[in-house]
Design a protein around this motif. Sequence first.
Motif, PDB file in Angstrom:
ATOM      1  N   ALA A  24     -13.183  10.628  -2.422  1.00  0.00           N
ATOM      2  CA  ALA A  24     -13.902   9.367  -2.216  1.00  0.00           C
ATOM      3  C   ALA A  24     -13.130   8.188  -2.814  1.00  0.00           C
ATOM      4  O   ALA A  24     -13.117   7.085  -2.247  1.00  0.00           O
ATOM      5  CB  ALA A  24     -15.297   9.456  -2.831  1.00  0.00           C
ATOM      6  N   TYR A  53     -17.669   3.205   0.454  1.00  0.00           N
ATOM      7  CA  TYR A  53     -16.850   4.235  -0.187  1.00  0.00           C
ATOM      8  C   TYR A  53     -16.953   4.159  -1.706  1.00  0.00           C
ATOM      9  O   TYR A  53     -16.925   5.193  -2.395  1.00  0.00           O
ATOM     10  CB  TYR A  53     -15.395   4.087   0.257  1.00  0.00           C
ATOM     11  CG  TYR A  53     -15.165   4.458   1.712  1.00  0.00           C
ATOM     12  CD1 TYR A  53     -15.819   5.532   2.282  1.00  0.00           C
ATOM     13  CD2 TYR A  53     -14.280   3.730   2.502  1.00  0.00           C
ATOM     14  CE1 TYR A  53     -15.612   5.870   3.616  1.00  0.00           C
ATOM     15  CE2 TYR A  53     -14.058   4.061   3.835  1.00  0.00           C
ATOM     16  CZ  TYR A  53     -14.738   5.132   4.388  1.00  0.00           C
ATOM     17  OH  TYR A  53     -14.533   5.473   5.709  1.00  0.00           O
ATOM     18  N   ALA A  59     -19.977   5.949  -2.617  1.00  0.00           N
ATOM     19  CA  ALA A  59     -19.772   7.396  -2.532  1.00  0.00           C
ATOM     20  C   ALA A  59     -19.088   7.923  -3.789  1.00  0.00           C
ATOM     21  O   ALA A  59     -19.399   9.015  -4.277  1.00  0.00           O
ATOM     22  CB  ALA A  59     -18.947   7.733  -1.301  1.00  0.00           C
TER      23      ALA A  59
END
Length: 486
Positions: A208, A246, A249
């Motif tokens: 990630a 992202y 994440a």
Amino acid sequence: MRNAQLHAVSESRAASVAKPLRGMLLACSIAVALSACAHLDAPDPGTTYEKAMRGTEVPSRWAASDESQQAAFQPSWIGFGDSGELAALIAEALEHNRDLQAAATRVESARLLSELAGARLKPNVDLNGRYSTDATELPQAQGYLSMSMVQMSWELDLWGMARAGIKSEEANLRSVSADYAYARESIAAAVARAWLLVIEGQQQQELAQRLEDDAREYAKLLATSQRIGKASELDVAQAEAQVHAYAGAVRRWEQTQLQARRALEVLLGRYPSASIATREELPELDSSLPAGLPLALIERRPDLVAARQRFESAFFKSEQARVAKLPNVMMTMGAGNVSSDYALFKGGMDKFVSPIGLRFSLPIFDGGRRQTVLEIRNSEQEQANVLYARTILRAMQEVENAMSAENLLALRANELSEQVGDVERTIGLAKVAHEVGKVDRFEILQREMSLYQARSTLLGVRSQRLAERVNLHLALGGSFSASTPG
């Protein structure tokens, strides 16, 4: 002359003791003979299984198995290749886990209950004493009365009621012990799953982070392109939104792996500081796991053994309630001395006594209490039989689910591995094209982000497949305590 009198008194006392003893020995012989007529055999395991599974057809092989899984199941845990770290964690959990410690105390309680039930077959011996100067209201009774005596009482188990209670508690002890054995394996499996989740979490967080880094670079390039008129404001806004996604994440996977570390530490009996260190990459899993035959599961899985033993315990409780309606016989015996100088007893009294007797009790009317207890025990026995069947079906469901999941996840892992390989080849080709000016940096970044996403999906499938291997080993009644160090 005095010696002759003492000898006569001694012979008289010996005769008074010998006669009751002969009577007691005769009563004991009769009791033993009658007790031998009572047969309390445990239900046959095969018959118990057939009764529980009546109406359910169990196949000769697992429905979700393939040819490679038809070999006999090996209960010992073979690990994931280099499993020394996992073996050490499992050993630590089996020694320090608080749930297991609580389960161990339940086993000890069941053992003590079994010993307590066995006490009913043994006689009770008491020492009684008394001294009184006012034992009667008669005016001529002046003086004292003293008594000291050892008394024994023994309930004769003519019909096997006490033995049924013992067998019930022994079956309960075996049930609790089997539950404890299954709890140990369940804790070991939980340790393995938490260990896998920690490793996956840190790998997923790294992927990630790479996605976030590439997304930031992509957004910066788009911002530069916007300033020279080659990209729109919408393109830049979408790229920046992807960066934030992202980044979120990364934080989620960080939280996931920290929680997994704390869960693992609690399983090990440690303080949940999220500081435990593990290996950096998931282990490999190549070969399939032979599952053996479905019916072999019945005697191998501890929770199934525990359920059958609970049925056996209920069976003996029902038998105990049935014979409770029969006559009860209690034998008593004593030996001691009674002395007094009451004027009521001429010349006083100083005598050795040894009474013996039998007490007989036959229930005639109790308002239906014994019959109701018997019906309750029969109902509990039927319930235990149904729960045994439910436990069997759930165990077989767990095997079929884990076996099916592992087989399907293996196919998905192969497909995703091919996808990752294809994307890696396209990136290699794109980098070559970039060197000669045929491909720009945007396309390489897009392909790299696609690669990281594919790797993330593959990593999740691999982790899930490993967890399903743990679940399958547990469902098949395997043991994790024999992990082979890598």
